[in-house]
Design a protein around this motif. Structure first.
Motif, PDB file in Angstrom:
ATOM      1  N   ASP A  30       0.871  -1.349  -0.018  1.00  0.00           N
ATOM      2  CA  ASP A  30      -0.045  -0.016  -0.165  1.00  0.00           C
ATOM      3  C   ASP A  30       0.845   1.261  -0.023  1.00  0.00           C
ATOM      4  OD1 ASP A  30       0.890  -0.348   2.398  1.00  0.00           O
ATOM      5  OD2 ASP A  30      -0.831   0.209   3.655  1.00  0.00           O
ATOM      6  N   VAL A  31       2.206   1.188   0.275  1.00  0.00           N
ATOM      7  CA  VAL A  31       2.972   2.403   0.030  1.00  0.00           C
ATOM      8  C   VAL A  31       3.878   2.309  -1.039  1.00  0.00           C
ATOM      9  CG1 VAL A  31       2.801   2.924   2.329  1.00  0.00           C
ATOM     10  CG2 VAL A  31       4.617   1.582   1.857  1.00  0.00           C
ATOM     11  N   GLY A  32       3.735   1.496  -1.802  1.00  0.00           N
ATOM     12  CA  GLY A  32       4.393   1.498  -3.098  1.00  0.00           C
ATOM     13  C   GLY A  32       5.550   0.406  -3.326  1.00  0.00           C
ATOM     14  N   ARG A  33       6.017  -0.376  -1.961  1.00  0.00           N
ATOM     15  CA  ARG A  33       7.302  -1.181  -2.089  1.00  0.00           C
ATOM     16  C   ARG A  33       6.813  -2.368  -2.713  1.00  0.00           C
ATOM     17  NH1 ARG A  33       7.717  -1.121   3.888  1.00  0.00           N
ATOM     18  NH2 ARG A  33       6.642   0.879   3.837  1.00  0.00           N
ATOM     19  N   TYR A  34       7.828  -2.966  -3.430  1.00  0.00           N
ATOM     20  CA  TYR A  34       7.727  -4.222  -3.922  1.00  0.00           C
ATOM     21  C   TYR A  34       7.748  -5.223  -3.229  1.00  0.00           C
ATOM     22  CZ  TYR A  34       8.816  -7.754  -7.614  1.00  0.00           C
ATOM     23  OH  TYR A  34       8.767  -8.864  -8.497  1.00  0.00           O
ATOM     24  N   LYS A  35       6.459  -6.164  -3.295  1.00  0.00           N
ATOM     25  CA  LYS A  35       5.861  -7.093  -2.226  1.00  0.00           C
ATOM     26  C   LYS A  35       7.093  -8.083  -1.829  1.00  0.00           C
ATOM     27  CE  LYS A  35       1.120  -6.789  -2.633  1.00  0.00           C
ATOM     28  NZ  LYS A  35      -0.229  -7.491  -3.134  1.00  0.00           N
ATOM     29  N   LYS A  36       7.772  -8.584  -2.733  1.00  0.00           N
ATOM     30  CA  LYS A  36       8.612  -9.607  -2.612  1.00  0.00           C
ATOM     31  C   LYS A  36      10.074  -9.281  -2.248  1.00  0.00           C
ATOM     32  CE  LYS A  36       5.940 -12.942  -3.774  1.00  0.00           C
ATOM     33  NZ  LYS A  36       5.392 -14.041  -2.735  1.00  0.00           N
ATOM     34  N   ALA A  37      10.293  -7.953  -1.841  1.00  0.00           N
ATOM     35  CA  ALA A  37      11.620  -7.793  -1.418  1.00  0.00           C
ATOM     36  C   ALA A  37      11.416  -6.892  -0.091  1.00  0.00           C
ATOM     37  CB  ALA A  37      12.230  -6.240  -2.607  1.00  0.00           C
ATOM     38  N   LYS A  38      12.619  -6.879   0.530  1.00  0.00           N
ATOM     39  CA  LYS A  38      12.386  -6.492   1.765  1.00  0.00           C
ATOM     40  C   LYS A  38      12.790  -4.942   2.056  1.00  0.00           C
ATOM     41  CE  LYS A  38      14.103 -10.870   4.106  1.00  0.00           C
ATOM     42  NZ  LYS A  38      12.906 -11.196   4.749  1.00  0.00           N
ATOM     43  N   ASP A  39      13.588  -4.476   1.109  1.00  0.00           N
ATOM     44  CA  ASP A  39      13.653  -3.063   1.177  1.00  0.00           C
ATOM     45  C   ASP A  39      14.252  -2.765  -0.243  1.00  0.00           C
ATOM     46  OD1 ASP A  39      16.248  -4.173   1.398  1.00  0.00           O
ATOM     47  OD2 ASP A  39      16.855  -2.957   2.957  1.00  0.00           O
ATOM     48  N   GLY A  40      14.401  -1.317  -0.725  1.00  0.00           N
ATOM     49  CA  GLY A  40      15.087  -0.781  -1.663  1.00  0.00           C
ATOM     50  C   GLY A  40      14.382  -0.832  -3.093  1.00  0.00           C
ATOM     51  N   TRP A  41      13.153  -1.460  -3.283  1.00  0.00           N
ATOM     52  CA  TRP A  41      12.573  -1.521  -4.426  1.00  0.00           C
ATOM     53  C   TRP A  41      11.258  -0.794  -4.107  1.00  0.00           C
ATOM     54  CZ3 TRP A  41      14.527  -3.203  -9.009  1.00  0.00           C
ATOM     55  CH2 TRP A  41      15.587  -3.890  -8.895  1.00  0.00           C
ATOM     56  N   GLY A  42      11.028   0.321  -4.984  1.00  0.00           N
ATOM     57  CA  GLY A  42       9.890   1.246  -5.093  1.00  0.00           C
ATOM     58  C   GLY A  42       9.244   1.600  -6.175  1.00  0.00           C
ATOM     59  N   LEU A  43       7.818   1.567  -6.297  1.00  0.00           N
ATOM     60  CA  LEU A  43       7.202   1.523  -7.534  1.00  0.00           C
ATOM     61  C   LEU A  43       7.398   3.202  -7.965  1.00  0.00           C
ATOM     62  CD1 LEU A  43       4.949   0.642  -9.435  1.00  0.00           C
ATOM     63  CD2 LEU A  43       3.381   1.782  -7.939  1.00  0.00           C
ATOM     64  N   SER A  44       7.976   3.220  -9.138  1.00  0.00           N
ATOM     65  CA  SER A  44       8.278   4.768  -9.562  1.00  0.00           C
ATOM     66  C   SER A  44       7.410   5.052 -10.924  1.00  0.00           C
ATOM     67  CB  SER A  44       9.716   4.687 -10.298  1.00  0.00           C
ATOM     68  OG  SER A  44      10.017   3.650 -11.244  1.00  0.00           O
ATOM     69  N   ALA A  45       6.817   4.154 -11.428  1.00  0.00           N
ATOM     70  CA  ALA A  45       5.648   4.424 -12.492  1.00  0.00           C
ATOM     71  C   ALA A  45       4.892   3.283 -12.707  1.00  0.00           C
ATOM     72  CB  ALA A  45       6.650   4.629 -13.777  1.00  0.00           C
ATOM     73  N   LEU A  46       3.545   3.739 -13.043  1.00  0.00           N
ATOM     74  CA  LEU A  46       2.451   2.860 -13.160  1.00  0.00           C
ATOM     75  C   LEU A  46       1.770   3.325 -14.446  1.00  0.00           C
ATOM     76  CD1 LEU A  46       1.195   0.228 -12.123  1.00  0.00           C
ATOM     77  CD2 LEU A  46      -0.473   1.950 -10.798  1.00  0.00           C
ATOM     78  N   TYR A  47       1.512   2.376 -15.319  1.00  0.00           N
ATOM     79  CA  TYR A  47       0.828   2.633 -16.546  1.00  0.00           C
ATOM     80  C   TYR A  47      -0.380   1.536 -16.707  1.00  0.00           C
ATOM     81  CZ  TYR A  47       5.183   5.022 -17.528  1.00  0.00           C
ATOM     82  OH  TYR A  47       6.316   5.591 -17.419  1.00  0.00           O
ATOM     83  N   ALA A  48      -1.547   2.011 -17.234  1.00  0.00           N
ATOM     84  CA  ALA A  48      -2.626   1.003 -17.368  1.00  0.00           C
ATOM     85  C   ALA A  48      -2.961   1.192 -18.853  1.00  0.00           C
ATOM     86  CB  ALA A  48      -3.656   1.592 -16.642  1.00  0.00           C
ATOM     87  N   TRP A  49      -3.515  -0.186 -19.524  1.00  0.00           N
ATOM     88  CA  TRP A  49      -3.846  -0.162 -20.798  1.00  0.00           C
ATOM     89  C   TRP A  49      -4.973  -1.243 -20.892  1.00  0.00           C
ATOM     90  CZ3 TRP A  49      -2.490  -3.490 -24.700  1.00  0.00           C
ATOM     91  CH2 TRP A  49      -1.702  -4.426 -24.505  1.00  0.00           C
ATOM     92  N   MET A  50      -5.859  -0.997 -21.787  1.00  0.00           N
ATOM     93  CA  MET A  50      -6.887  -2.166 -21.908  1.00  0.00           C
ATOM     94  C   MET A  50      -6.988  -2.562 -23.381  1.00  0.00           C
ATOM     95  SD  MET A  50     -10.867  -2.222 -20.611  1.00  0.00           S
ATOM     96  CE  MET A  50     -10.586  -1.766 -19.268  1.00  0.00           C
ATOM     97  N   PRO A  51      -6.243  -3.545 -23.658  1.00  0.00           N
ATOM     98  CA  PRO A  51      -6.289  -4.067 -25.106  1.00  0.00           C
ATOM     99  C   PRO A  51      -7.563  -4.454 -25.431  1.00  0.00           C
ATOM    100  CG  PRO A  51      -5.064  -5.583 -23.684  1.00  0.00           C
ATOM    101  CD  PRO A  51      -5.523  -4.330 -22.807  1.00  0.00           C
ATOM    102  N   ARG A  52      -7.988  -4.303 -26.735  1.00  0.00           N
ATOM    103  CA  ARG A  52      -9.332  -4.749 -27.235  1.00  0.00           C
ATOM    104  C   ARG A  52      -9.507  -5.958 -27.344  1.00  0.00           C
ATOM    105  NH1 ARG A  52      -9.965  -0.530 -32.334  1.00  0.00           N
ATOM    106  NH2 ARG A  52      -9.886   1.546 -30.986  1.00  0.00           N
TER     107      ARG A  52
END
Length: 76
Positions: A30-52
């Motif tokens: 919920d704060v943007g950290r990668y779930k499988k890493a203990k530390d050091g990895w953060g969400l820096s960008a998020l893109y969404a698209w819906m293919p037809r």
């Protein structure tokens, strides 16, 4: 879906600076950290698209960067 959990863990092992992951879910807490890493990895960008051709389910492209600071979510 154990293979998916294994894949997410393996990405941490082989990546040095950036992980780009495409799926219908976001592998971040919920704060943007990668779930499988203990530390050091953060969400820096998020893109969404819906293919037809994909039955109406959105695809999320999550970009995680390795950094020792707390992750920050940015809207681009």
């Amino acid at each position: 879906m154990q293979w998916n959990h294994n894949l997410l863990s393996e990405l941490i092992r082989v990546a040095s600076r950036r992980i780009i992951f495409q799926h219908w879910f976001i592998p971040a807490d919920d704060v943007g950290r990668y779930k499988k890493a203990k530390d050091g990895w953060g969400l820096s960008a998020l893109y969404a698209w819906m293919p037809r051709t994909y039955f109406g389910r959105a695809q999320m492209i999550s970009v995680f960067d390795h950094d020792n600071r707390q992750p920050a979510l940015f809207i681009k």
